[in-house]
Design an enzyme around this catalytic site. Structure first.
Site, PDB file in Angstrom:
ATOM      1  N   ASP A  47      -4.443  -3.288  -8.853  1.00  0.00           N
ATOM      2  CA  ASP A  47      -5.623  -4.329  -9.818  1.00  0.00           C
ATOM      3  C   ASP A  47      -4.776  -2.884 -11.151  1.00  0.00           C
ATOM      4  O   ASP A  47      -4.317  -3.528 -12.132  1.00  0.00           O
ATOM      5  CB  ASP A  47      -7.190  -4.025 -10.375  1.00  0.00           C
ATOM      6  CG  ASP A  47      -7.481  -4.965  -9.851  1.00  0.00           C
ATOM      7  OD1 ASP A  47      -6.981  -6.362  -9.305  1.00  0.00           O
ATOM      8  OD2 ASP A  47      -8.833  -4.867  -8.258  1.00  0.00           O
ATOM      9  N   GLY A  74       0.834  -1.570  -0.162  1.00  0.00           N
ATOM     10  CA  GLY A  74      -0.085  -0.275   0.478  1.00  0.00           C
ATOM     11  C   GLY A  74       0.766   1.185   0.071  1.00  0.00           C
ATOM     12  O   GLY A  74       1.642   1.475  -1.088  1.00  0.00           O
TER      13      GLY A  74
END
Lengths: 308, 308
Positions: free
Chosen positions: A238, A207
């Site tokens: 994605d 992240g």
């Protein structure tokens, strides 16, 4: 240049963040993968399923980006997969509010005949057996098969997940999932254990802390661009994966050294994705903007220590 | 080459980790800063205080590394500052078991006369007023003053902390502390607010996720080396700071571009520090080992995307 085939969801999302909320908008893993890969002007096909409630405008949007949508099955009298979620204030965690599988419940992916020779296969997050069926349809073992998955399948379909993990070259997974899959806290040790399960390359997504690429004893660490605000994290993983495989398909080079670049492209595209709700930013993203941000990434990470 | 003066604790630590526990061993912020800076063979003085229970062997150890210890006051009939802590399994959090301030309670740092012209001043974690008193003793404003601090002082001496923050060029602080100090979750926004408090350079330490350097709109992100295991994190932040200022003192170049290198040296040295209990690894660290790990850092982070 290599052909790319990507399987995953094409869906409706409804998203709440501290910044606002959306009605049903375009979403889905394959959508984000396709939009990111489209930045490279490669030959990409999406394999997915939607209902007849899915606007043809959305399919046109993908087609106009040069994405082949002939592998997206449209089910008459079926409803499109719908997900709704609410992000917490830190934007790092979220609650799922609604999951309506709809047509996804009976999804049997069919890879279009003219993409069964694709060199690169991206298996977006889906049931492992659905992912496996795509691999089985390929004419021969692709040059590179990349798997994305999540903790949900570790909890509900671990044996099947191991079958697909065994057959791919690259896995992308987040840090907590890598820990869950291996029972190891150290990501270095976790990556080694995942190597032993099959994949020669392990990408661990962290992240806001960036992404790690492991290949045997080699490691590459791409930080995430520090952002003033994250507007909506949906699809960032994605988009990262789509940028990664898109760059590899474009260059046709799947070496570790080139995968470093692919990670940087993936991180760069993901940094745009989170700036607006859903696919909005990716749909309106210019090559010039991407180029400028790649230069920022270079500034962010490159240094010049003289080592003799 | 520039002179370096560093103020901070010289102490006894007793440490428990999942890997074992120690009796009272050598510790303290200034100790770790000094040992890291000693890698650069610069002229470094430590300013600190100990009791007469502090082994002369420890002082000799520092002297033998080329560190000037004339600014370390030895209090007769006094006891050395003692800290004891236990790390949790994830090694990212710890409980303090014992804090005995002892001689530290009445510490009035005295900068040795021949270091009052030092170009670089490192203010190790201490009460902000103690840090300020070191700045006040310098002949003139040093070329670079670097501040380390922690949440404890934000909770107990915030006004004094702001006084010292206002007078330094660089602050090193961890991510949670940056958020606490500014009330901002985004580190980009937090860094901007800290800039406004005084420091032109803001270094945000993120532990296993690396470190960020902010300077106006410029950002540099150095990842931490992914480690198979962290044996003992004690002193890693101080070692990072010592490597940072040591490299800047050695090169005499305090530009943003050179600070990137300083961050890399700091991260490199910190990656050794955590491999053994306390100072053990830093005491027995060779130049060849550091050089080899710097090459690893380059491999870890550098990429070659052609951008036209």
């Amino acid at each position: 240049m290599n052909k790319l085939v990507a399987v995953g969801t094409v869906a409706f999302d409804a998203i709440e963040t501290p910044f606002g909320k959306t009605d049903k908008i375009l979403g889905g893993a394959a959508t984000f993968i396709g939009l990111a890969a489209a930045q490279f002007e490669i030959d990409t096909a999406l394999v997915s399923i939607v209902g007849n409630d899915f606007p043809s405008d959305y399919l046109d949007l993908l087609s106009n980006k040069g994405i082949d949508v002939s592998g997206i099955e449209i089910v008459k009298n079926g409803k499109t997969f719908f997900w709704s979620g609410r992000y917490h204030n830190d934007m790092n965690s979220r609650d799922t509010l609604v999951t309506e599988l709809n047509v996804l419940a009976d999804f049997n992916p069919v890879v279009p005949q003219n993409y069964r020779d694709a060199e690169i296969v991206m298996l977006g997050n889906l049931h492992p057996l659905t992912q496996l069926s795509v691999l089985d349809q390929m004419d021969k073992k692709p040059k590179l098969a990349v798997l994305d998955t999540m903790n949900f399948w570790m909890n509900s379909a671990l044996d099947d997940l191991h079958k697909v993990i065994k057959r791919v070259d690259v896995i992308t997974i987040n840090d907590e999932e890598a820990r869950q899959l291996t029972g190891e806290y150290s990501l270095v040790v976790a990556a080694r254990k995942i190597h032993e399960m099959g994949p020669k390359y392990v990408v661990i997504k962290k992240g806001e802390h960036g992404a790690l690429l492991f290949h045997n004893d080699n490691v590459f660490y791409a930080p995430a661009l520090p952002l003033e605000e994250v507007f909506d994290p949906t699809g960032a993983g994605d988009t990262f994966a789509g940028g990664f495989v898109g760059y590899l398909a474009k260059t046709g080079d799947t070496s570790f050294e080139n995968m470093k670049n692919a990670i940087i492209f993936g991180s760069t595209l993901a940094s745009f994705c989170v700036e607006k709700f859903g696919t909005e930013r990716m749909i309106n993203l210019s090559k010039a903007e991407v180029h400028k941000r790649l230069l920022q990434f270079r500034q962010l990470t490159q240094f010049e220590i003289e080592l003799t």
